[in-house]
Design a protein around this motif. Structure first.
Motif, mmCIF file in Angstrom:
data_model
loop_
_atom_site.group_PDB
_atom_site.id
_atom_site.type_symbol
_atom_site.label_atom_id
_atom_site.label_comp_id
_atom_site.label_asym_id
_atom_site.label_seq_id
_atom_site.Cartn_x
_atom_site.Cartn_y
_atom_site.Cartn_z
ATOM 1 N N ALA A 81 -5.663 -51.871 -3.560
ATOM 2 C CA ALA A 81 -5.006 -51.159 -4.664
ATOM 3 C C ALA A 81 -6.005 -50.843 -5.765
ATOM 4 C CB ALA A 81 -3.856 -52.005 -5.211
ATOM 5 N N LYS A 82 -5.944 -49.617 -6.238
ATOM 6 C CA LYS A 82 -6.933 -49.149 -7.206
ATOM 7 C C LYS A 82 -6.643 -49.692 -8.610
ATOM 8 C CE LYS A 82 -8.491 -45.037 -6.608
ATOM 9 N NZ LYS A 82 -8.635 -43.553 -6.552
ATOM 10 N N MET A 83 -7.689 -50.210 -9.247
ATOM 11 C CA MET A 83 -7.572 -50.643 -10.640
ATOM 12 C C MET A 83 -7.566 -49.399 -11.523
ATOM 13 S SD MET A 83 -10.079 -53.090 -12.857
ATOM 14 C CE MET A 83 -11.363 -51.856 -12.903
ATOM 15 N N SER A 133 9.494 -50.250 -11.474
ATOM 16 C CA SER A 133 9.464 -49.212 -10.441
ATOM 17 C C SER A 133 8.818 -49.687 -9.151
ATOM 18 C CB SER A 133 8.687 -48.000 -10.954
ATOM 19 O OG SER A 133 7.316 -48.355 -11.140
ATOM 20 N N GLY A 134 8.030 -50.757 -9.239
ATOM 21 C CA GLY A 134 7.291 -51.224 -8.080
ATOM 22 C C GLY A 134 5.977 -50.507 -7.861
ATOM 23 N N ASN A 135 5.595 -49.625 -8.779
ATOM 24 C CA ASN A 135 4.375 -48.836 -8.601
ATOM 25 C C ASN A 135 3.111 -49.549 -9.070
ATOM 26 O OD1 ASN A 135 5.796 -46.608 -7.562
ATOM 27 N ND2 ASN A 135 6.231 -45.833 -9.618
ATOM 28 N N PHE A 136 3.254 -50.430 -10.044
ATOM 29 C CA PHE A 136 2.089 -51.064 -10.651
ATOM 30 C C PHE A 136 2.284 -52.570 -10.763
ATOM 31 C CE2 PHE A 136 2.294 -46.745 -12.325
ATOM 32 C CZ PHE A 136 0.991 -46.295 -12.206
ATOM 33 N N VAL A 137 1.164 -53.299 -10.775
ATOM 34 C CA VAL A 137 1.159 -54.711 -11.134
ATOM 35 C C VAL A 137 0.072 -54.917 -12.183
ATOM 36 C CG1 VAL A 137 2.078 -55.594 -8.956
ATOM 37 C CG2 VAL A 137 -0.404 -55.333 -9.235
ATOM 38 N N ASN A 151 -2.089 -46.230 -4.716
ATOM 39 C CA ASN A 151 -3.404 -45.612 -4.516
ATOM 40 C C ASN A 151 -4.408 -46.705 -4.170
ATOM 41 O OD1 ASN A 151 -3.085 -42.709 -5.226
ATOM 42 N ND2 ASN A 151 -2.344 -43.580 -7.132
ATOM 43 N N ARG A 152 -5.216 -46.445 -3.164
ATOM 44 C CA ARG A 152 -6.164 -47.449 -2.712
ATOM 45 C C ARG A 152 -7.585 -46.904 -2.747
ATOM 46 N NH1 ARG A 152 -3.197 -51.431 1.509
ATOM 47 N NH2 ARG A 152 -1.046 -51.026 0.879
ATOM 48 N N ASP A 153 -8.529 -47.834 -2.924
ATOM 49 C CA ASP A 153 -9.930 -47.433 -2.954
ATOM 50 C C ASP A 153 -10.476 -47.337 -1.522
ATOM 51 O OD1 ASP A 153 -10.404 -50.031 -2.089
ATOM 52 O OD2 ASP A 153 -10.980 -50.757 -4.074
ATOM 53 N N MET A 168 1.986 -57.974 1.816
ATOM 54 C CA MET A 168 1.907 -56.513 1.866
ATOM 55 C C MET A 168 0.548 -56.015 1.395
ATOM 56 S SD MET A 168 4.793 -56.076 3.121
ATOM 57 C CE MET A 168 4.810 -54.292 3.167
ATOM 58 N N GLN A 169 0.008 -56.654 0.364
ATOM 59 C CA GLN A 169 -1.316 -56.297 -0.141
ATOM 60 C C GLN A 169 -1.970 -57.546 -0.715
ATOM 61 O OE1 GLN A 169 -2.224 -52.720 -2.386
ATOM 62 N NE2 GLN A 169 -0.121 -51.980 -2.151
ATOM 63 N N ILE A 170 -3.290 -57.601 -0.608
ATOM 64 C CA ILE A 170 -4.083 -58.644 -1.264
ATOM 65 C C ILE A 170 -5.083 -57.941 -2.166
ATOM 66 C CG2 ILE A 170 -5.707 -60.546 -0.961
ATOM 67 C CD1 ILE A 170 -4.414 -61.109 1.739
ATOM 68 N N ILE A 171 -5.073 -58.315 -3.433
ATOM 69 C CA ILE A 171 -5.937 -57.656 -4.415
ATOM 70 C C ILE A 171 -6.935 -58.675 -4.964
ATOM 71 C CG2 ILE A 171 -6.016 -56.357 -6.576
ATOM 72 C CD1 ILE A 171 -3.045 -55.631 -6.078
#
Length: 365
Positions: A158-160, A131-135, A151-153, A113-116
């Motif tokens: 995904a935004k740090m 909640s699934g909102n943060f890692v 939120n994405r840059d 789903m996402q690669i960070i």
């Protein structure tokens, strides 16, 4: 060897040089005194034991053989995968690898789903907010980094949102209480609690006499248990900075701890090639679980939704399972081609995710 043992060994060797020879008479006397105190505590606990879990559960039928099947083999990491953790939605999980990436997986489809990308490749622990909102992740960079998945840059990543610094050792474990609070354990023997909105510590204290390796939150989030290379586990009240109880028994590093779903006990996996079940009310170990082979050290552990089945990831490339009440080996999950470094049980008990040094992530159900 646990995944960090080389680091631990090097650290201990440095400490030995700095603090003097191991044969220092005063140091040896203190160690002997501590060992004697441990022995007395264990003897006092043993006297209070009026039965064993096997005897208490003689009338209970054995659990049927667990038949978990590998539903997905998720490939995408290019190096050893050190940690995995399920989201509260029981569908998504996050993994951290030495390839310097976090991957958010859909375990139903096996899709990424996402690669960070990470600033440091030496990730040792990951956590998914309920909640699934943060890692969050951290490791040899001595920092806990938090990402907002919603939120994405400018690059679509995904935004740090937070870099939580201030550790004097590697970050070994982290767990979200909620979207605003996270607990961390580290190689400087400390536990920290962080307010993520302000980015400040609300608690910072020495928790063990060795590296804190694992943290597990109680079902009600009012307490937590920690495991350490000092061979002990400790139970903590979320509001206090002194342990409520200390549990002895293991003969080597406690690599993983997992609260029992009832909230009255917890399981452990250790470098001493054993898994154990501790009861909080009786203040002692109540069961010892051994693998069929004598060479299986445990890197991680988890419990089924009912608490009846204990699962432990091993350096023999397998996941071992036991019937916790009958203290019987229940089966083995085989498929990984290198040591299983971490496992995570979905909160609804439907599946477990495992990761390995074979660069893969597997979902069993």
């Amino acid at each position: 060897m646990c995944k960090n043992q080389c680091y631990y060994r090097d650290t201990m060797e440095k400490c030995t040089v700095e603090m003097g020879p191991k044969t220092d008479p005063e140091l040896m006397a203190l160690r002997k005194e501590i060992e004697e105190l441990y022995q007395k505590l264990q003897e006092a606990q043993k006297k209070q034991e009026d039965t064993t879990i096997e005897k208490a559960c003689e009338s209970v039928g054995a659990a049927p053989k667990v038949k978990l099947i590998c539903r997905k083999v998720m490939k995408g990491h290019l190096n050893k995968v050190n940690s995995v953790h399920y989201s509260g939605d029981n569908r998504h999980c996050v993994t951290g690898s030495l390839d310097g990436k976090l991957i958010i997986w859909d375990t139903y489809t096996g899709n990424k789903m996402q690669i960070i990308p990470l600033r440091s490749a030496w990730v040792m622990s990951v956590a998914f907010a309920p909640s699934g909102n943060f890692v969050a992740c951290g490791g040899m960079d001595n920092m806990c980094t938090v990402y907002d998945l919603n939120n994405r840059d400018a690059n679509g990543v995904a935004k740090m949102v937070r870099e939580l610094a201030g550790y004097d050792g590697f970050l070994s474990s982290c767990r979200f209480l909620d979207d605003k609070t996270i607990m961390t354990g580290s190689g400087d023997m400390k536990i920290c609690k962080w307010d993520l909105e302000r980015g400040v510590k609300t608690s910072d204290f020495q928790a063990h006499n060795g590296d804190v390796v694992s943290i597990s939150l109680s079902p009600d989030n009012n307490s937590y248990v920690t495991g350490s290379v000092d061979k002990t586990c400790r139970l903590w009240d979320m509001r206090e900075e002194k342990p409520k109880q200390t549990f002895f028994g293991h003969e080597a590093d406690v690599n993983s701890v997992c609260f029992h779903p009832s909230g009255y006990g917890f399981a452990t996996g250790s470098e001493d090639k054993s898994a154990r079940l501790f009861d909080i009310r009786s203040d002692q170990q109540i069961a010892l679980y051994k693998p069929p082979g004598a060479n299986s050290g445990f890197t991680s552990c988890g419990l089924s939704l009912s608490g009846r089945i204990l699962l432990c990831g091993s350096d023999d490339n397998n996941v071992h399972m036991w019937d916790t009440l009958k203290v019987q080996h229940n089966g083995t999950l085989s498929g990984h081609e290198n040591r299983v470094t971490s496992l995570s049980v979905a909160s609804n008990g439907v599946a477990i995710a495992t990761c390995s040094w074979d660069n893969s992530v597997r979902v069993w159900g």
